[in-house]
Design a protein around this motif. Structure first.
Motif, PDB file in Angstrom:
ATOM      1  N   THR A 208       0.840  -1.200   0.000  1.00 55.36           N
ATOM      2  CA  THR A 208       0.000   0.000   0.000  1.00 55.36           C
ATOM      3  C   THR A 208       0.871   1.245   0.000  1.00 55.36           C
ATOM      4  O   THR A 208       2.093   1.172   0.172  1.00 55.36           O
ATOM      5  N   SER A 212      -2.355   7.269   0.353  1.00 58.28           N
ATOM      6  CA  SER A 212      -3.668   6.820  -0.134  1.00 58.28           C
ATOM      7  C   SER A 212      -4.500   6.250   1.013  1.00 58.28           C
ATOM      8  O   SER A 212      -5.702   6.534   1.132  1.00 58.28           O
ATOM      9  N   ARG A 281      -8.752  -1.426  -1.160  1.00 63.82           N
ATOM     10  CA  ARG A 281      -8.784  -0.303  -2.099  1.00 63.82           C
ATOM     11  C   ARG A 281      -7.402   0.323  -2.243  1.00 63.82           C
ATOM     12  O   ARG A 281      -6.985   0.711  -3.338  1.00 63.82           O
ATOM     13  N   ALA A 285      -5.149   0.569  -5.698  1.00 61.30           N
ATOM     14  CA  ALA A 285      -4.621   1.844  -6.197  1.00 61.30           C
ATOM     15  C   ALA A 285      -3.113   1.788  -6.374  1.00 61.30           C
ATOM     16  O   ALA A 285      -2.566   2.314  -7.348  1.00 61.30           O
TER      17      ALA A 285
END
Length: 288
Positions: A208, A212, A281, A285
């Motif tokens: 990740t 974000s 999510r 991304a």
């Protein structure tokens, strides 16, 4: 000498002394758990102790919550002055200037529910330091200027009326971390094997990008940070996590969560309920 994980309130003045006063700065490394390397410190003191003007090691870290062995640092230091930034620890864990044996100790009101802009420097009486401000000679002629009596009184009131229950907050932190590891099995807690403050949890979520994740958590009404709370919005990897052995990538895949005196179990459960979706999510991304 300062640790590599100091707050910028210590780190930046030390580096200023290098640039403007010709000082030599040696940063004490930390282990992967965020604890200062006492063997490194011991060896350097044995080799260059007569040259060392000051050692500064924070009592606990504001990003990971890791509590440093300050008393051990003092023992190794001998006659070398030792300062500790205890801002994060005050009222959260036992803290004694006398028992630590440090030369000086710094505290701040805003971490205990007091007003901004007021703090305490506990300084050994026999020790003299140059004046910060010149004028009326207040505060042992170190910081002249009319005393900010309302903030001083408010600071004292905040400490006297503190309702921080360390055991309860630690239980909330543990509940949160267990939930995180249960829903995101490859996540890991930074500093988990070291003594820590009750309310801080720094978690790395592989795959990740923390910026974000921060926005996604905010959209779910959960407040957290990518590093020090006072540097939120600054796009750079945490120097604390880098010092603990992280790469730029993993350091920027980490979030800092805090529990406080008013945090409830329902707050923890709500944060955990939105976390899996946020992580999925965020990973989607990051893969684009």
């Amino acid at each position: 000498m300062i640790s590599t994980v100091e707050h910028h309130a210590v780190l930046d003045p030390a580096r200023w002394l290098v640039e403007h006063e010709g000082a030599e700065l040696i940063e004490i490394p930390v282990t992967k758990d965020g604890l200062v390397d006492l063997a490194f410190l011991k060896k350097l003191i044995e080799e260059r102790g007569a040259e060392i003007a000051l050692i500064s090691v924070m009592h606990s870290n504001n990003e990971t919550g890791v509590i440093q062995p300050v008393a051990e640092v003092v023992k190794l230091a001998g006659d070398i002055p030792v300062h500790t930034d205890a801002v994060q620890s005050f009222t959260k864990v036992p803290l004694s200037y006398k028992e630590l044996g440090v030369t000086s100790l710094a505290l701040s009101a805003h971490k205990v529910g007091g007003p901004l802009g007021i703090g305490i420097l506990v300084l050994r009486r026999a020790f003299e330091i140059p004046a910060l401000l010149h004028g009326g000679g207040q505060e042992r002629e170190i910081r002249s200027g009319t005393l900010n009596a309302p903030s001083i009184v408010a600071f004292a009131a905040a400490v006297e009326n503190s309702f921080y229950d360390a055991a309860r907050v630690a239980a909330l932190r543990d509940r949160f971390e267990a939930g995180v590891l249960g829903s995101v099995p490859d996540a890991y807690i930074n500093g988990v094997n070291a003594p820590r403050l009750p309310g801080i949890s720094n978690v790395t979520f592989p795959g990740t990008q923390s910026d974000s994740l921060l926005l996604l958590m905010d959209s779910e009404k959960v407040s957290c940070s990518t590093g020090a709370a006072c540097s939120a919005g600054v796009h750079r990897p945490s120097h604390v996590l880098l010092a603990m052995g992280h790469t730029d990538v993993t350091a920027q895949s980490s979030l800092r969560f805090s529990c406080g005196a008013t945090t409830t179990e329902s707050d923890i459960d709500f944060a955990l309920s939105v976390l899996p979706t946020v992580i999925n999510r965020g990973r989607a991304a990051a893969s684009l």
